[in-house]
Design an enzyme around this catalytic site. Structure first.
Site, PDB file in Angstrom:
ATOM      1  N   HIS A 194      27.855  12.412  14.914  1.00 23.82           N
ATOM      2  CA  HIS A 194      28.350  11.933  13.617  1.00 23.82           C
ATOM      3  C   HIS A 194      29.582  12.710  13.172  1.00 23.82           C
ATOM      4  CE1 HIS A 194      24.456   9.853  13.522  1.00 23.82           C
ATOM      5  NE2 HIS A 194      25.218   8.926  12.968  1.00 23.82           N
ATOM      6  N   GLU A 435      18.589   0.238  18.420  1.00 28.29           N
ATOM      7  CA  GLU A 435      19.152   1.469  18.970  1.00 28.29           C
ATOM      8  C   GLU A 435      18.099   2.304  19.694  1.00 28.29           C
ATOM      9  OE1 GLU A 435      21.168   3.459  15.750  1.00 28.29           O
ATOM     10  OE2 GLU A 435      19.651   2.911  14.297  1.00 28.29           O
ATOM     11  N   ASP A 459      23.077   5.517  19.644  1.00 24.50           N
ATOM     12  CA  ASP A 459      21.693   5.959  19.831  1.00 24.50           C
ATOM     13  C   ASP A 459      21.037   5.262  21.010  1.00 24.50           C
ATOM     14  OD1 ASP A 459      21.137   7.996  17.973  1.00 24.50           O
ATOM     15  OD2 ASP A 459      21.263   6.545  16.355  1.00 24.50           O
ATOM     16  N   CYS A 506      27.745  -2.042  16.501  1.00 22.40           N
ATOM     17  CA  CYS A 506      28.409  -1.186  15.519  1.00 22.40           C
ATOM     18  C   CYS A 506      28.494   0.256  15.998  1.00 22.40           C
ATOM     19  CB  CYS A 506      27.717  -1.270  14.163  1.00 22.40           C
ATOM     20  SG  CYS A 506      26.022  -0.678  14.215  1.00 22.40           S
TER      21      CYS A 506
HETATM   22  C1  PEP Z   1      24.579   3.963  16.535  1.00 19.92           C
HETATM   23  O1  PEP Z   1      23.587   4.644  16.796  1.00 19.92           O
HETATM   24  O2  PEP Z   1      25.281   3.399  17.405  1.00 19.92           O
HETATM   25  C2  PEP Z   1      24.996   3.761  15.136  1.00 19.92           C
HETATM   26  C3  PEP Z   1      25.962   2.929  14.828  1.00 19.92           C
HETATM   27  O3  PEP Z   1      24.406   4.534  14.189  1.00 19.92           O
HETATM   28  P1  PEP Z   1      24.772   6.079  14.013  1.00 19.92           P
HETATM   29  O4  PEP Z   1      25.962   6.379  14.886  1.00 19.92           O
HETATM   30  O5  PEP Z   1      25.062   6.322  12.585  1.00 19.92           O
HETATM   31  O6  PEP Z   1      23.539   6.768  14.484  1.00 19.92           O
HETATM   32 MG    MG Z   2      22.289   5.209  15.184  1.00 15.90          MG
END
Ligand code: PEP
Ligand code: MG
Length: 574
Positions: A194, A435, A459, A506
């Site tokens: 993140h 995910e 994830d 995403c």
């Molecule tokens: C992901 O896991 O791809 C996602 C978009 O959520 P995050 O990156 O916030 O875990």
């Molecule tokens: Mg995620």
């Protein structure tokens, strides 16, 4: 001396500027050497901070709130004991005397040594006490911040500054305003952590996993950071500097040109419209999303509203944030994810040292474990649906019972709003993030129960390949092209399409040019990514013909040799 370090590129762009060293995450402090005649004063400053904190503890004890639990006193006593231990009250003082460093730095170094020692304990309870050590250190740091010492006169605002840290948490990074720093550099971290995601959304070049950068780079060193190649050049000579200045202006020119595509529709050569949405962390990010031509918000990571604060945002504050995002997008879709706290995104004061935080109480598991927090968020979200095109997204679903429980929460929240006569959109769409491999494999049941799906590849890859996405030691094994990952992606996309359930990606894969055609070939028609990347992906979509990529995509899916897969992908992107 000039030297070069290589790391993992996480946010592109070229930055040229002076180094500013900071330490570990929340214990983030500057390091500077004091002139000899200020050393006594610095030790006195440290002593004063200790004394003031002692007074603070005793005032907390005497003003103990009536409803405070019995553990309150024990907790204060423990913290006072930790602070008065010579390891924290004397050792930093000795370091100031010996190394002439500032008090904050001495405290931070000693705290990190202590935390490392606590980490070695086998007993989980003792290991968790490292959190108390950090909290005490933070308390002292706050005191020191209230009485700043002699900062180096070289603190410069006239030149670009590059932040060099051992580690930066997403919470640290989100506090920086766009363009406050020219670039970020860390010793540790993975490409889809993140922290990396926030760096991209700040549109700031960033390289992680540089291992020893913070030790090797000195305050104010001249740095060049190539975010594309993951290269850091320390104290470059004139020729190299000139070369990179040229590359930097070329890169900026290229970005500007791409932005001209802002209003163009993202149609493939054969006329299919592809939705390109943006991922955001705060309602303010909407401006950049629109500037880059995103036609919706595919992922609003609402948990960022909860970070870096002593009290959590209540229903009202959240409602305003969600409403602002929805009205900022003027009727275009805004997908808001219920908070994905836990793992690398912890609320202040609730930091837990779980054995496997990524496998622990995070995302929807945490929401369901904290019904009061979850209810407040759902109320805020549902109320905001009255003011714009909001959709609600549930993170990290693994089982149907979790989904059913969540849907019951939504139904109950709707009911209580109705009974209070508060308006909301009863038809609001509820989607789920895919995910976790279990959810991807059991996709049919999720597709039947949900209005839309969003694949979180960050994830999904982490959990499929058992690779910690924040750990640079295994970053080379994090492979979006692993056949297992491609099969899961293909399965989720084709089942969603079969059931006519809108599906998007995403995760960071959606913003990587190398994978755009592959994802299109797998049947994906919606992508959501960091705003600045929308124009580049649009350009790739505009030059892609779906019928032409179909056969090669199928070949990639059938291949199992990594080299062959890369070779075929090269041909797909040629
Ligand atoms: C992901 O896991 O791809 C996602 C978009 O959520 P995050 O990156 O916030 O875990
Ligand atoms: Mg995620």
């Amino acid at each position: 001396m000039s030297f070069t370090l290589h790391g993992i590129s996480v946010s592109s762009g070229i930055a040229i500027g002076h180094a500013h060293l900071v330490s570990h995450t929340s214990l983030e402090v500057a390091h500077y050497i004091l002139p000899k005649h200020f050393v006594d004063e610095e030790m006195a400053r440290f002593d004063a901070a200790l004394e003031a904190t002692r007074k603070e503890f005793s005032s907390l004890r005497s003003n103990r709130p009536a409803h405070a639990v019995a553990e309150f006193d024990a907790f204060l006593e423990l913290h006072q004991m930790i602070m008065d231990d010579p390891l924290l009250s004397v050792a930093p003082r000795d370091m100031i005397a010996k190394e002439h460093c500032n008090a904050e730095w001495a405290l931070k170094v000693q705290t990190e040594t202590l935390v490392a020692q606590f980490n070695e304990f086998e007993d989980a309870y003792l290991r968790e006490r490292q959190t108390d050590v950090k909290q005490v250190a933070e308390r002292l740091l706050k005191r020191l911040a209230g009485h700043p010492g002699h900062q180096p006169s070289t603190a410069r605002h006239d030149v670009e500054t590059i932040l060099v840290a051992h580690d930066l948490s997403p919470a640290d990074l989100i506090q920086f305003k766009p363009q406050q720093y020219a670039a970020f550099i860390t010793d540790v971290g993975g490409a889809t952590s993140h922290t990396a995601i926030v760096a991209r959304s700040l549109n700031t070049p960033c390289v992680v996993g540089l291992h020893h950068a913070r030790e090797l780079v000195r305050e104010d060193d001249m740095l060049i950071l190539d975010g594309e190649q993951g290269v850091l050049i320390v104290n470059p000579d004139k020729t190299i500097l000139a070369e990179y200045k040229l590359r930097q202006s070329e890169w900026e020119l290229e970005r500007k040109k791409l932005k001209r595509l802002r209003t163009a529709r993202a149609n493939t050569l054969d006329g299919s419209l592809i939705e390109l949405h943006a991922n955001i962390e705060k309602p303010e990010d909407i401006t950049e999303a629109r500037e880059n031509g995103a036609t919706g918000i595919g992922l609003f990571r609402s948990e960022f509203l909860f970070l870096n604060r002593d009290t959590l945002p209540g229903e009202e504050e959240q409602f305003e944030a969600y409403r602002a995002a929805a009205s900022g997008m003027d009727g275009q879709p805004v997908v808001i994810r219920t908070f994905d706290l836990g793992a690398d995104k912890q609320i202040k004061g609730m930091e837990r040292v779980a054995n496997n935080p990524a496998l622990g109480l995070r995302a929807i598991r945490y929401c369901l474990a904290e019904p009061q927090l979850f209810r407040a968020q759902l109320r805020a979200l549902l109320r905001a649906t009255h003011y714009g095109n909001i959709k609600i997204l549930i993170p990290m679903l693994s089982s149907v019972s979790e989904l059913n429980q969540t849907l019951q929460f939504v139904a109950a929240t709707k009911q209580s709003l109705s009974s209070e006569g508060i308006p909301y959109n009863n038809e609001v769409k509820i989607g789920g993030m895919i995910e976790i491999p279990a959810a991807a494999l059991a996709i049919e049941v999720f597709a039947k129960k949900l209005d839309f799906l969003s694949i979180g590849t960050n994830d999904l890859i982490q959990y499929t390949l058992a690779i910690d996405r924040t750990d640079e030691e295994v970053a080379h094994l994090y492979d979006p092209l692993h056949p297992a990952v491609l099969h899961l992606l293909s399965h989720v996309i084709s089942i969603s399409n079969k059931f006519d359930v809108p599906v998007s990606v995403c995760g960071e894969m959606a913003g990587e040019l190398a994978y755009t055609r592959l994802l299109l070939g797998l049947g994906l028609r919606q992508f959501s990514m960091f705003s600045a990347q929308v124009p580049s992906i649009k350009q790739r979509v505009l030059t892609t013909s779906l019928p032409e990529i179909a056969a090669l995509t199928q070949k990639i899916l059938r291949a199992d040799d990594p080299l062959k897969i890369r070779d075929l992908l090269g041909r797909l992107n040629a």
